[in-house]
Scaffold this motif. Sequence first.
Motif, short mmCIF file in Angstrom:
data_model
loop_
_atom_site.label_atom_id
_atom_site.label_comp_id
_atom_site.label_asym_id
_atom_site.label_seq_id
_atom_site.Cartn_x
_atom_site.Cartn_y
_atom_site.Cartn_z
N ARG A 1 6.91 0.60 -5.87
CA ARG A 1 8.17 -0.06 -6.23
C ARG A 1 7.90 -1.24 -7.17
O ARG A 1 8.54 -1.39 -8.21
N LYS A 2 6.90 -2.07 -6.83
CA LYS A 2 6.56 -3.22 -7.66
C LYS A 2 6.04 -2.78 -9.03
O LYS A 2 6.34 -3.41 -10.04
N LEU A 3 5.27 -1.70 -9.06
CA LEU A 3 4.75 -1.18 -10.31
C LEU A 3 5.89 -0.77 -11.23
O LEU A 3 5.88 -1.04 -12.43
N LYS A 4 6.90 -0.14 -10.66
CA LYS A 4 8.07 0.26 -11.45
C LYS A 4 8.85 -0.96 -11.94
O LYS A 4 9.25 -1.04 -13.11
N GLU A 5 9.06 -1.94 -11.05
CA GLU A 5 9.80 -3.15 -11.43
C GLU A 5 9.08 -3.95 -12.51
O GLU A 5 9.70 -4.42 -13.46
N GLU A 6 7.77 -4.13 -12.36
CA GLU A 6 7.01 -5.01 -13.26
C GLU A 6 6.60 -4.33 -14.56
O GLU A 6 6.50 -4.97 -15.59
N TYR A 7 6.31 -3.02 -14.51
CA TYR A 7 5.75 -2.34 -15.67
C TYR A 7 6.52 -1.09 -16.10
O TYR A 7 6.17 -0.46 -17.09
N GLY A 8 7.54 -0.69 -15.34
CA GLY A 8 8.32 0.49 -15.70
C GLY A 8 7.57 1.80 -15.49
O GLY A 8 7.92 2.81 -16.09
N ILE A 9 6.55 1.80 -14.63
CA ILE A 9 5.74 2.99 -14.40
C ILE A 9 6.14 3.66 -13.09
O ILE A 9 6.27 3.00 -12.06
N GLU A 10 6.31 4.98 -13.14
CA GLU A 10 6.56 5.77 -11.93
C GLU A 10 5.59 6.95 -11.91
O GLU A 10 5.25 7.50 -12.94
N ALA A 11 5.16 7.31 -10.71
CA ALA A 11 4.29 8.47 -10.54
C ALA A 11 5.13 9.70 -10.28
O ALA A 11 6.27 9.62 -9.85
N TRP A 12 4.54 10.88 -10.55
CA TRP A 12 5.11 12.12 -10.06
C TRP A 12 4.59 12.25 -8.64
O TRP A 12 3.39 12.33 -8.41
N THR A 13 5.49 12.24 -7.67
CA THR A 13 5.10 12.26 -6.26
C THR A 13 5.59 13.55 -5.62
O THR A 13 6.74 13.93 -5.80
N PHE A 14 4.69 14.22 -4.89
CA PHE A 14 5.05 15.47 -4.23
C PHE A 14 4.10 15.73 -3.07
O PHE A 14 3.04 15.11 -2.97
N THR A 15 4.49 16.64 -2.19
CA THR A 15 3.64 17.05 -1.08
C THR A 15 3.07 18.42 -1.40
O THR A 15 3.81 19.35 -1.70
N ARG A 16 1.75 18.52 -1.39
CA ARG A 16 1.08 19.79 -1.59
C ARG A 16 0.93 20.45 -0.23
O ARG A 16 0.44 19.87 0.72
N LYS A 17 1.40 21.66 -0.13
CA LYS A 17 1.34 22.42 1.13
C LYS A 17 0.19 23.42 1.07
O LYS A 17 -0.33 23.72 0.00
N LEU A 18 -0.18 23.94 2.23
CA LEU A 18 -1.23 24.93 2.33
C LEU A 18 -0.95 26.08 1.36
O LEU A 18 0.15 26.61 1.31
N GLY A 19 -1.94 26.42 0.56
CA GLY A 19 -1.80 27.50 -0.39
C GLY A 19 -1.36 27.05 -1.78
O GLY A 19 -1.45 27.82 -2.73
N ASP A 20 -0.87 25.81 -1.92
CA ASP A 20 -0.47 25.29 -3.22
C ASP A 20 -1.69 24.89 -4.03
O ASP A 20 -2.70 24.46 -3.48
N ALA A 21 -1.60 25.00 -5.33
CA ALA A 21 -2.62 24.50 -6.24
C ALA A 21 -2.01 23.34 -7.02
O ALA A 21 -0.81 23.32 -7.27
N VAL A 22 -2.84 22.38 -7.38
CA VAL A 22 -2.38 21.23 -8.14
C VAL A 22 -3.16 21.17 -9.45
O VAL A 22 -4.38 21.19 -9.44
#
Length: 135
Positions: free
Chosen positions: A84-105
Amino acid sequence: MENEKGLCNGKANDDGLSSGSELKGGDSLDGALWDIFRREDVPKLEEYLKKHFREFRHVHCSPLKQVIHPIHDQTFYLTLEHKRKLKEEYGIEAWTFTRKLGDAVFIPAGCPHQVRNLKPTKQFFSQLTLPICLS
């Protein structure tokens, strides 16, 4: 000091994980929580980590004493509050997700990322692969 539940000084982590068996929002704890940042955000991400490094804890909740390379040192894990602070101070957001069994990243080249297993993992080494794993 970190207790048996992985909490520092009795405080819960603010990374969206409860001390029970579910993520906030009710998702199962199978898999891993991933954050991937854009390559072009690396300079600002490094600046943020250098600015806030005293707010992070490392092994056994000990404070970080120095930062040599904020990303490659692998001593930081950005919690929801830090994201949250990173977004407020620098405008940066991550792509956030949950990898499940069998998923590839797929992680694009040069993109910093962080991963948190949502439950303890087991690693299997056979007699055939152990020498390779140890080399």
